[in-house]
Every structure is written in structure tokens, then in C-alpha cells.
Design an enzyme around this catalytic site. Structure first.
Site, PDB file in Angstrom:
ATOM      1  CG  HIS A  52      -6.838  54.819  49.748  1.00  0.00           C
ATOM      2  ND1 HIS A  52      -6.780  54.156  48.534  1.00  0.00           N
ATOM      3  CD2 HIS A  52      -5.554  55.094  50.079  1.00  0.00           C
ATOM      4  CE1 HIS A  52      -5.526  54.043  48.153  1.00  0.00           C
ATOM      5  NE2 HIS A  52      -4.752  54.599  49.067  1.00  0.00           N
ATOM      6  NE  ARG A  61      -9.167  49.700  49.997  1.00  0.00           N
ATOM      7  CZ  ARG A  61      -7.864  49.568  49.812  1.00  0.00           C
ATOM      8  NH1 ARG A  61      -7.258  50.216  48.833  1.00  0.00           N
ATOM      9  NH2 ARG A  61      -7.141  48.795  50.611  1.00  0.00           N
ATOM     10  CB  SER A  87      -2.776  56.367  51.820  1.00  0.00           C
ATOM     11  OG  SER A  87      -1.915  56.918  50.849  1.00  0.00           O
TER      12      SER A  87
END
Length: 224
Positions: A43, A40, A15
């Protein structure tokens, strides 16, 4: 490898690779020191708008990582945000996570004053005796909490090592964030209406993983 048999670490690694590839396809990558945080958040949300929406004061990430390595206490404005923060990383660093939204004192004072528990919870947090541990505030839901925190800082009642300001919504959300934008106080702000408790937790985790040694560089995510 069968795509349906990938383990969680492999899924996260792939990812992050996809996110970095797409970021590059949209132009230059964010500055190296901010890249892990931006990745992050993307994500967590699958929203590439955060490439532009996240605003970092100079040295904000370094300040947050340093504070967490010193055993910082993280104060959130929702229990949802607190639940999303990595307890393993926080405990490894000797820190604590706190939310005063369910505190009876917050409910009582909010009722008496006719204001939100989120705003009052910032006052309760400002009165904490941390024993010298730094404070990091992560506001992901309530603009009233972010605005009250700013006032408390201006009054000299609290001095956080870092403010993460990412409340989501329509009423006073943008205005509460604008209080911090351009200020010298260490901050990571999601400009505009977007944000949320999951975004606040994601930013905390990006910083925690770096502080705890999970990320071996400012860029690509590494295994612990």
C-alpha cells in the site's frame, strides 16, 4: 459514489481490497499472520515485489505485536522513519518512538571514529534504560546501522523483541540483511536492495494497528 469524493478511510479500504485481489491473481496469498504487513508495505510502495522480498522469521509478527502491546519503544535509524510511525497508535499502547541521528553524542562519536552516525546511534540505543519496556528496531536507510545492531546483539548488549531490517541502496545493503536471514532472532527483513524509511514505518504501523486493535483479523484491514 464519485471517485473524486471518496474519503480517506474508503480510499484505504478499497486500496487494500485491490492489493489483496492482485496478490491472489499472482498466486497464493502470503501466510495469514504476515498478510497485513505485506499489504501495508505494498500500500505504501505500490510495489508487489514485496510479496516475495519480505522475509519473516517464525513468529515475528506475533512477537512484534506482543512487544508493542507491552509498551515497546521503537528505535529508528532516520527521523523520516520515525515521522511515519503512527504516534496515535504508539501512544495508545504506552510506547515511545526514538531516533538518535540528531543526538550531539552520535555526531561527536561518529566524527572521532570516522564512521557513520547511524552506526553510532545503535550504540546509544543499546544503552537505553527502558524501565523494562521491550525494544523494536526499525532500520530503513543505513546498512551500517543494521550491521552494528547485529554486532551489539551478538555481544549481548541489546536484545530487541523484533528487528525490522529494510535498508535501501547498493553498498553493503544486501550483506547487512543477510546477517539476519536464517538467524533465530525475531526479524522482518526486505531481501535484496529494496526498502527505505517509508517501508520501515509501514511495517511498524501494520504491527501497531494490530496491537492497538485496528485490525480485527490477520487479513483484511478493518476500521478502528
Amino acid at each position: 459514489m464519485d471517485r473524486w469524493q471518496m474519503g480517506p478511510e474508503e480510499i484505504e479500504r478499497r486500496s487494500m481490497e485491490i492489493i489483496e485481489e492482485e496478490l491472489l491473481s499472482r498466486g497464493e496469498l502470503p501466510p495469514a499472520e504476515n498478510l497485513a504487513v505485506v499489504k501495508r508495505v505494498i500500500h505504501t510502495t505500490a510495489d508487489f515485489d514485496y510479496r516475495e522480498n519480505l522475509v519473516f522469521s517464525p513468529g515475528a509478527v506475533a512477537a512484534g505485536v506482543e512487544a508493542l502491546r507491552a509498551g515497546a519503544w521503537i528505535v529508528t535509524d532516520t527521523n523520516m522513519a520515525l515521522a511515519g510511525v503512527s504516534k496515535a497508535a504508539l501512544e495508545k499502547l504506552g510506547g515511545r518512538g526514538l531516533c538518535f541521528m540528531a543526538d550531539p553524542a552520535a555526531a561527536r562519536l561518529a566524527r572521532e571514529r570516522g564512521e557513520t552516525r547511524a552506526a553510532v546511534s545503535m550504540e546509544l540505543a543499546a544503552g537505553l534504560d527502558t524501565g523494562g519496556a521491550p525494544l523494536v528496531f526499525a532500520i530503513g536507510n543505513a546498512p551500517t546501522a543494521l550491521a552494528r545492531l547485529y554486532r551489539l546483539m551478538e555481544e549481548g548488549r541489546v536484545s530487541p523483541a523484533l528487528v525490522i531490517g529494510v535498508p535501501v541502496g547498493f553498498v553493503n545493503v544486501v550483506e547487512s540483511k543477510e546477517l539476519f536471514l536464517g538467524s533465530s532472532r525475531p526479524h522482518i527483513i526486505a531481501r535484496g536492495r529494496k526498502g527505505g524509511s517509508t517501508v520501515a514505518a509501514a511495517i511498524c504501523n501494520a504491527l501497531l494497528y494490530q496491537a492497538a486493535g485496528r485490525a480485527q483479523s490477520w487479513g483484511r484491514e478493518e476500521k478502528p
